[in-house]
Design a protein around this motif. Structure first.
Motif, mmCIF file in Angstrom:
data_model
loop_
_atom_site.group_PDB
_atom_site.id
_atom_site.type_symbol
_atom_site.label_atom_id
_atom_site.label_comp_id
_atom_site.label_asym_id
_atom_site.label_seq_id
_atom_site.Cartn_x
_atom_site.Cartn_y
_atom_site.Cartn_z
ATOM 1 N N TRP A 158 51.990 13.559 -9.979
ATOM 2 C CA TRP A 158 52.683 14.185 -8.856
ATOM 3 C C TRP A 158 51.928 13.953 -7.552
ATOM 4 C CZ3 TRP A 158 50.729 18.694 -6.341
ATOM 5 C CH2 TRP A 158 51.567 19.191 -5.338
ATOM 6 N N LEU A 159 50.623 14.176 -7.590
ATOM 7 C CA LEU A 159 49.806 14.010 -6.393
ATOM 8 C C LEU A 159 49.858 12.576 -5.874
ATOM 9 C CD1 LEU A 159 47.685 15.101 -4.375
ATOM 10 C CD2 LEU A 159 45.943 14.438 -6.045
ATOM 11 N N THR A 160 49.708 11.613 -6.769
ATOM 12 C CA THR A 160 49.608 10.218 -6.338
ATOM 13 C C THR A 160 50.956 9.532 -6.130
ATOM 14 O OG1 THR A 160 49.380 9.471 -8.635
ATOM 15 C CG2 THR A 160 47.343 9.907 -7.384
ATOM 16 N N HIS A 161 52.055 10.140 -6.567
ATOM 17 C CA HIS A 161 53.358 9.509 -6.410
ATOM 18 C C HIS A 161 54.326 10.302 -5.525
ATOM 19 C CE1 HIS A 161 51.851 7.312 -9.897
ATOM 20 N NE2 HIS A 161 52.731 6.378 -9.592
ATOM 21 N N ASP A 162 54.167 11.619 -5.461
ATOM 22 C CA ASP A 162 55.172 12.444 -4.783
ATOM 23 C C ASP A 162 54.679 13.142 -3.516
ATOM 24 O OD1 ASP A 162 56.848 11.775 -6.903
ATOM 25 O OD2 ASP A 162 56.417 13.597 -8.018
ATOM 26 N N VAL A 163 53.399 13.349 -3.377
ATOM 27 C CA VAL A 163 52.878 14.069 -2.207
ATOM 28 C C VAL A 163 52.780 13.104 -1.029
ATOM 29 C CG1 VAL A 163 50.903 15.348 -1.268
ATOM 30 C CG2 VAL A 163 51.653 15.752 -3.627
ATOM 31 N N ASP A 164 53.370 13.498 0.094
ATOM 32 C CA ASP A 164 53.403 12.650 1.289
ATOM 33 C C ASP A 164 52.084 12.782 2.047
ATOM 34 O OD1 ASP A 164 53.971 11.202 3.546
ATOM 35 O OD2 ASP A 164 55.717 12.395 4.133
ATOM 36 N N ALA A 165 51.315 11.702 2.068
ATOM 37 C CA ALA A 165 49.997 11.717 2.713
ATOM 38 C C ALA A 165 50.101 11.964 4.216
ATOM 39 C CB ALA A 165 49.277 10.404 2.447
ATOM 40 N N LYS A 166 51.249 11.682 4.831
ATOM 41 C CA LYS A 166 51.414 11.940 6.263
ATOM 42 C C LYS A 166 51.401 13.440 6.549
ATOM 43 C CE LYS A 166 54.109 7.787 6.841
ATOM 44 N NZ LYS A 166 55.412 7.372 6.405
ATOM 45 N N HIS A 167 51.942 14.218 5.633
ATOM 46 C CA HIS A 167 51.962 15.676 5.808
ATOM 47 C C HIS A 167 50.698 16.344 5.281
ATOM 48 C CE1 HIS A 167 56.310 14.827 6.160
ATOM 49 N NE2 HIS A 167 56.228 15.782 7.067
ATOM 50 N N TYR A 168 50.023 15.679 4.365
ATOM 51 C CA TYR A 168 48.821 16.237 3.748
ATOM 52 C C TYR A 168 47.720 15.185 3.800
ATOM 53 C CZ TYR A 168 52.238 19.593 2.242
ATOM 54 O OH TYR A 168 53.234 20.524 2.253
ATOM 55 N N PRO A 169 47.093 15.020 4.975
ATOM 56 C CA PRO A 169 46.108 13.949 5.125
ATOM 57 C C PRO A 169 44.806 14.194 4.354
ATOM 58 C CG PRO A 169 46.252 15.229 7.135
ATOM 59 C CD PRO A 169 47.317 15.748 6.215
#
Length: 183
Positions: A158-169
């Motif tokens: 989930w972390l590596t495929h679904d979490v948007d790094a732009k919102h959670y840098p």
């Protein structure tokens, strides 16, 4: 059938006892070889799906033999290569997704070795994404289950495929299973 054989890049002849017994067999194979009689361009791809007597006009060509279950992966590779798609995924084998690129601000101290049989668990991943993006009243979420139920695999995927790094840098992923897991 004539137009299909003429316009197709490949014609696949699936040889079975029923196909051999058919009154159309000779006509179909004749049409498939018409535009490439020597097999130079591999337009006709014979496949032996079930043991049967292979017609003489097809015996001269190399055919893909699906009758041996112990060689099925090799057989699929041969078929895909003949079709011009040598890197196509072999049916029945897990498709290995490329590893996602980890953002520079994320500290993933102990990358999780994903099991080969992870199936995606879409409902649980949607629940995690809903919690992360919508549930600001509950900043802590605990995944709790008996050992071996795939909590770590689910969280990592989930972390590596679904979490948007732009919102959670900035993210910290820390596995307490590792020997150096103390802060």
């Amino acid at each position: 059938m004539r137009d299909a054989c003429k316009e197709s890049a490949h014609t696949v002849l699936v040889m079975t006892p029923a196909w051999i017994a058919s009154e159309w067999t000779s006509f179909e194979s004749l049409l498939s070889f018409l535009h490439d009689p020597a097999g130079k361009y591999e337009r006709t791809i014979p496949i032996l799906l079930e043991k049967c007597d292979i017609p003489e006009d097809i015996q001269i060509f190399t055919y893909v033999d699906f009758t041996r279950k112990d060689r099925e992966a090799i057989t699929w590779k041969q078929l895909f290569t003949a079709l011009g798609k040598p890197d196509a995924p072999i049916p029945g084998t897990p498709i290995k997704e490329p590893e996602p690129e980890i953002p520079k601000g994320w500290l993933l101290a102990h990358p999780y070795p994903m099991p080969p049989n992870f199936t995606g668990r879409r409902a649980e991943r949607n629940m995690l994404t809903g919690w992360l993006n919508l549930d600001k009243e509950h900043p802590l979420l605990i995944l709790r289950a008996l050992g071996g139920f795939g909590k770590s695999a689910l969280a990592w995927y989930w972390l590596t495929h679904d979490v948007d790094a732009k919102h959670y840098p900035f993210v910290v992923f820390w596995s307490f299973y590792e020997g150096d897991s103390s802060f």
